[in-house]
Design a protein around this motif. Structure first.
Motif, PDB file in Angstrom:
ATOM      1  N   GLU A  69     -39.676  19.605  37.959  1.00 26.94           N
ATOM      2  CA  GLU A  69     -39.202  18.308  38.470  1.00 26.94           C
ATOM      3  C   GLU A  69     -40.157  17.173  38.118  1.00 26.94           C
ATOM      4  O   GLU A  69     -39.729  16.023  37.970  1.00 26.94           O
ATOM      5  CB  GLU A  69     -39.053  18.379  39.991  1.00 26.94           C
ATOM      6  N   ASP A 127     -30.345  13.843  31.009  1.00 28.49           N
ATOM      7  CA  ASP A 127     -31.343  14.022  29.953  1.00 28.49           C
ATOM      8  C   ASP A 127     -31.062  15.363  29.271  1.00 28.49           C
ATOM      9  O   ASP A 127     -31.400  16.415  29.818  1.00 28.49           O
ATOM     10  CB  ASP A 127     -32.750  14.009  30.556  1.00 28.49           C
ATOM     11  N   ARG A 179     -32.466  12.779  34.980  1.00 31.55           N
ATOM     12  CA  ARG A 179     -33.809  12.266  35.229  1.00 31.55           C
ATOM     13  C   ARG A 179     -33.731  10.782  35.535  1.00 31.55           C
ATOM     14  O   ARG A 179     -32.824  10.086  35.067  1.00 31.55           O
ATOM     15  CB  ARG A 179     -34.684  12.458  33.989  1.00 31.55           C
ATOM     16  N   SER A 205     -33.953  18.083  28.917  1.00 31.87           N
ATOM     17  CA  SER A 205     -34.380  18.919  30.032  1.00 31.87           C
ATOM     18  C   SER A 205     -33.220  19.666  30.684  1.00 31.87           C
ATOM     19  O   SER A 205     -33.438  20.646  31.392  1.00 31.87           O
ATOM     20  CB  SER A 205     -35.066  18.053  31.096  1.00 31.87           C
ATOM     21  N   ARG A 265     -43.410  15.017  36.170  1.00 32.74           N
ATOM     22  CA  ARG A 265     -43.918  14.724  34.840  1.00 32.74           C
ATOM     23  C   ARG A 265     -45.053  15.693  34.514  1.00 32.74           C
ATOM     24  O   ARG A 265     -45.704  16.238  35.398  1.00 32.74           O
ATOM     25  CB  ARG A 265     -44.436  13.284  34.777  1.00 32.74           C
ATOM     26  N   GLN A 301     -34.495   7.181  34.858  1.00 34.10           N
ATOM     27  CA  GLN A 301     -34.871   6.406  33.686  1.00 34.10           C
ATOM     28  C   GLN A 301     -34.957   4.938  34.069  1.00 34.10           C
ATOM     29  O   GLN A 301     -34.208   4.464  34.934  1.00 34.10           O
ATOM     30  CB  GLN A 301     -33.867   6.589  32.556  1.00 34.10           C
ATOM     31  N   ASP A 317     -38.087  22.366  27.977  1.00 38.26           N
ATOM     32  CA  ASP A 317     -37.920  20.986  27.504  1.00 38.26           C
ATOM     33  C   ASP A 317     -37.886  20.991  25.979  1.00 38.26           C
ATOM     34  O   ASP A 317     -38.662  21.707  25.332  1.00 38.26           O
ATOM     35  CB  ASP A 317     -39.083  20.114  28.003  1.00 38.26           C
TER      36      ASP A 317
END
Length: 844
Positions: free
Chosen positions: A453, A313, A320, A316, A455, A322, A574
């Protein structure tokens, strides 16, 4: 109360299909140090092969290591094998997974997760006391599995030639694996029955990822229960979907049970145990149930066709999980779970027209590779025997990041700090943030990496806030049981609980007391996170307060409603990549002094030379920089050696039209390109735009020496630079075979014009060609020129490459039409014998 996992008794051990090939397997391993074993799910390879090798002479009493991709599978396999021997786990059979170990000096079979093998090999490559390594479920192609196999092959080749290596898998390209592994290939039959495949149609609005998919799933589960007499296994991509499905299946005629890697041990045992007599179950599982685990009683499979797999990703800077479509191999393997006990059914909740990839893409081809590259630097060699080697581009990016983190030296060799990060056993970015933190700040660092790490725990409008400190405040409020503050910040309590659990695990790893407070001042969080994101340190643009310059050279901008407006320095956690300036989604301010303190090696003073498009001149500056961020700049005189590269870069940007082309230089290019096409054997240089731009340093740079402006280059200098690519022999051949002029019968030399993709053109008055029978030719006689025959007034009469045909067929008509119009010029009846002239008739 969960039911305990039922284990087979040592005296009544069941028979497995793999048993039929175990004698041949032992024979092959007695004669070979490598083997590829193919066995479908349910064949028993995971639990039967390791015990079958314990008494082999070549093992000499040493241990067998068996790699499993998942912790839940590793624990289950060890428990099954131990129970089959009538022993407790940790005796002859044990396991080691992250944060958990059950082994003893008596352990001979050790089931480990893939990352454990990497650590064992890095600690002691000779692996004393280990006689065999078995790579189970290798088809899943996890990054650590590929790395472990490559390292083990290196150890076998250089240190332990007697070490046995076995690749085991249910679905793999056995022929390709065997070629790479240079090993014999052994196949075992499975134990399966026919499985009927169905695609129950979804109704409008029920396709993934719309919320209506859960209704489609419930109907399929109810259909499976109605059409089968056993348990139903449902494949879902992750824990969130499992929880939603569990709620939606309330009230069906079966018990819904979850199965994923985050379950407590007792819950895992309950999911893996057989159903109580007279009851039916619906097991809601991630792809942990695809191949590694055996679930009793399954007669139907409902498959959403999705899995969570790691992907890089760029927003970031991490890999990650997905949600992606599964491969055809995975779909077949999942369906096969319904055919273990008898004929079964598989209900696929995707359109039958969808085409799936044949097999799973290896993680090494699609994840961020900094941890892999750090392992390889510590190993001392990247020249390993890979089934699929690390992509060069991703590897180079990973090395660049590791240098920025301080884990590698400028020459890409590992240093003590890099080894410290490796021993920490986490992604290098996150490990750097914790390891670099001062002792009194490590609790805050652990909280920060847990938040990274996870959400975003903020919901609603708060989730769009780009100030990363809000998430830390919400976590702090949750730890202090300040529900009011957490609610005011818009935080989700369940998400905060999971993040706090993760942060506690980080604290244990960093040896930080759980009671330590994670106090954060206005810049404390950012001061820590610059260690994780040194490439995303960002400085506010003095001319545009919403724009920032990143240390990696890219630009970024704040949201219109940003909470961070006015901060001079940010560390970006991010962002969303966009073509020009990326959009900052989460960041934290930090103290500029922290850069000088923590990264002195990344500061530099350098000369910068650039082309000024407006003045069309080269400018030079002396700049003080942090990475790609310019902190101070002052103008200095441009040196000659600096100017030429800048001028060449400007020409590449502007194109060749920016150069002062004379007619002679343009004509030279056209002649060379024409003759190159007709007589390639001459070896003339390529004068195309693309090639000239590519070779500017070779042919044009000497002509620019001493110049600081593009308009200082004179046309004759450009012509000479272009001609300088031709030696004497080539110039002579060019003049002979692509001449600039041709002498016509009138005695005058007339210019020949050249153009790409067409014969050269000779424009000449008709009367000058009297007596010439054939069309002139160039390129060593290979190409006839195109004659533009002109009237005495210079107007075109005819275009032809066939002069003889013109005299014979067309000239009489031309003479008839033009003789009266140009009576002072000759129009002989016989042009073959007439005297050529460029003049009118002489007066009498």
């Amino acid at each position: 109360m969960p039911r305990p996992l039922k284990q087979p008794h040592a005296l009544t051990a069941p028979r497995f299909p793999i048993d039929e090939v175990l004698p041949e397997l032992r024979t092959l391993l007695a004669a070979n140090t490598r083997l590829v074993l193919e066995a479908p799910p349910g064949a028993g390879k995971t639990t039967q092969v390791p015990p079958a090798l314990l008494d082999e002479a070549w093992l000499e009493g040493r241990r067998i290591l068996m790699l499993e991709p998942r912790r839940i599978a590793a624990r289950a396999a060890a428990e099954f094998m131990a129970a089959a021997r009538g022993e407790a786990v940790g005796a002859t059979v044990g396991y080691r997974i992250r944060h958990e170990s059950k082994i003893s000096p008596a352990t001979r079979i050790e089931v480990i997760t893939e990352g454990i093998l990497t650590r064992l090999l890095q600690d002691d490559p000779e692996l004393p006391g280990v006689g065999a390594i078995l790579f189970d479920e290798f088809h899943e192609r996890h990054l650590h599995g590929d790395l472990g196999a490559a390292l083990a092959l290196d150890v076998q080749a250089n240190l332990r030639p007697e070490l046995r290596l076995v690749i085991m898998s249910a679905t793999l390209d056995g022929e390709r694996i065997a070629r790479w592994f240079e090993a014999p290939r052994l196949s075992s039959a499975g134990r399966s029955y026919p499985v009927r495949i169905g695609h129950p149609p979804a109704r409008q609005g029920e396709a993934w990822p719309e919320r209506g998919w859960i209704a489609h799933l419930r109907r399929a589960v109810e259909q499976a229960l109605a059409e089968s007499d056993g348990d139903v296994l449902v494949f879902l991509p992750g824990r969130r979907e499992i929880e939603r499905a569990r709620e939606a299946l309330a009230g069906i005629a079966a018990e819904a049970i979850a199965l994923h890697g985050e379950l407590a041990l007792a819950e895992q045992h309950a999911a893996l145990a057989a159903a109580a007599p007279g009851t039916r179950r619906v097991v809601l599982a991630t792809n942990v149930a695809e191949s590694s685990l055996t679930l009793p009683g399954i007669r139907a499979v409902v498959d959403l066709g999705l899995a969570r797999e790691p992907r890089f990703d760029p927003s970031s800077g991490f890999s990650r999980l997905q949600t992606v479509n599964i491969s055809q191999a995975s779909a077949d393997q999942r369906a096969g779970r319904a055919g273990r006990l008898g004929p079964g059914s598989a209900y696929r909740l995707w359109p039958q027209s969808r085409r799936l990839d044949a097999s799973r893409t290896p993680e090494i081809a699609q994840v961020e590779l900094s941890q892999l590259m750090l392992e390889l630097k510590a190993w001392g060699s990247e020249a390993l025997c890979w089934l699929d080697p690390p992509p060069p581009g991703a590897s180079a990016q990973a090395v660049e990041l590791l240098v920025a983190l301080g884990a590698l030296e400028a020459n890409a060799s590992i240093n003590p700090f890099g080894r410290e990060l490796l021993a920490f056993g986490a992604h290098p970015r996150l490990a750097a943030a914790v390891v670099r933190a001062a002792p009194d700040q490590r609790a805050l660092a652990c909280d920060a990496v847990a938040l990274i790490e996870a959400r975003n725990p903020l919901r609603g409008e708060a989730s769009r806030n780009d100030d990363f400190r809000l998430r830390q405040r919400a976590l702090g409020a949750w730890r202090e049981r300040d529900a009011t503050t957490a609610r005011e910040l818009g935080a989700d309590r369940g998400a905060l609980a999971a993040i706090a659990q993760s942060a506690d695990a980080w604290r244990r790893r960093a040896r930080v007391p759980a009671s330590n407070r994670a106090d954060a001042g206005s810049t404390a969080l950012g001061d820590l996170l610059i260690h994780a994101f040194p490439d995303r340190v960002a400085r506010q643009d003095p001319a545009n307060p919403r724009r920032y310059q990143l240390a990696n050279g890219r630009g970024a901008r704040l949201l219109e409603e940003s909470s961070l407006y006015g901060e001079p320095w940010l560390v970006v956690i991010d962002l969303r990549f966009e073509e020009r300036d990326s959009l900052i989604l989460a960041a934290a301010p930090f103290d500029e002094a922290a850069l000088e303190r923590e990264f002195p090696q990344r500061f530099a003073t350098r000369r910068s030379v650039r082309w000024n498009r407006e003045s069309r001149a080269v400018e030079a500056f002396e700049e003080r920089c942090f990475a790609a961020i310019v902190l101070e700049r002052r103008s200095v005189p441009a040196r000659a050696e600096d100017a030429v590269p800048a001028l060449l870069a400007a020409i590449r940007e502007l194109g060749l039209d920016a150069l002062p082309w004379s007619d002679a230089a343009s004509e030279l290019r056209q002649r060379v390109e024409f003759l190159r096409a007709q007589t390639p054997e001459l070896g003339l240089p390529d004068y195309s735009d693309a090639r000239l731009l590519e070779t500017l340093e070779t042919w044009l740079a000497p002509a620019l020496d001493g110049k600081r402006r593009l308009d200082a280059l004179r046309p004759e200098e450009l012509s000479n630079a272009l001609a300088g690519q031709l030696d004497y022999a080539l110039r002579r051949a060019l003049d002979e075979q692509a001449p600039t002029t041709i002498t016509v019968p009138s005695g005058l030399a007339r210019r020949v014009s050249y153009a790409a993709g067409a014969p050269p053109v000779l424009a000449v008055k008709l009367q000058e060609l009297f007596g010439l029978a054939d069309t002139p030719r160039v390129a060593n006689g290979r190409v006839a020129v195109t004659l533009h025959l002109l009237s005495p007034a210079g107007r075109p009469i005819q275009v032809t490459q066939d002069l003889r045909g013109f005299w014979e067929r067309t000239y009489p008509q031309v003479k008839k039409e033009l003789k009266g119009r140009y009576p002072k010029h000759p129009w002989p009846d016989d042009p073959w014998t007439a005297t050529a002239t460029h003049r009118a008739k002489p007066r009498r």
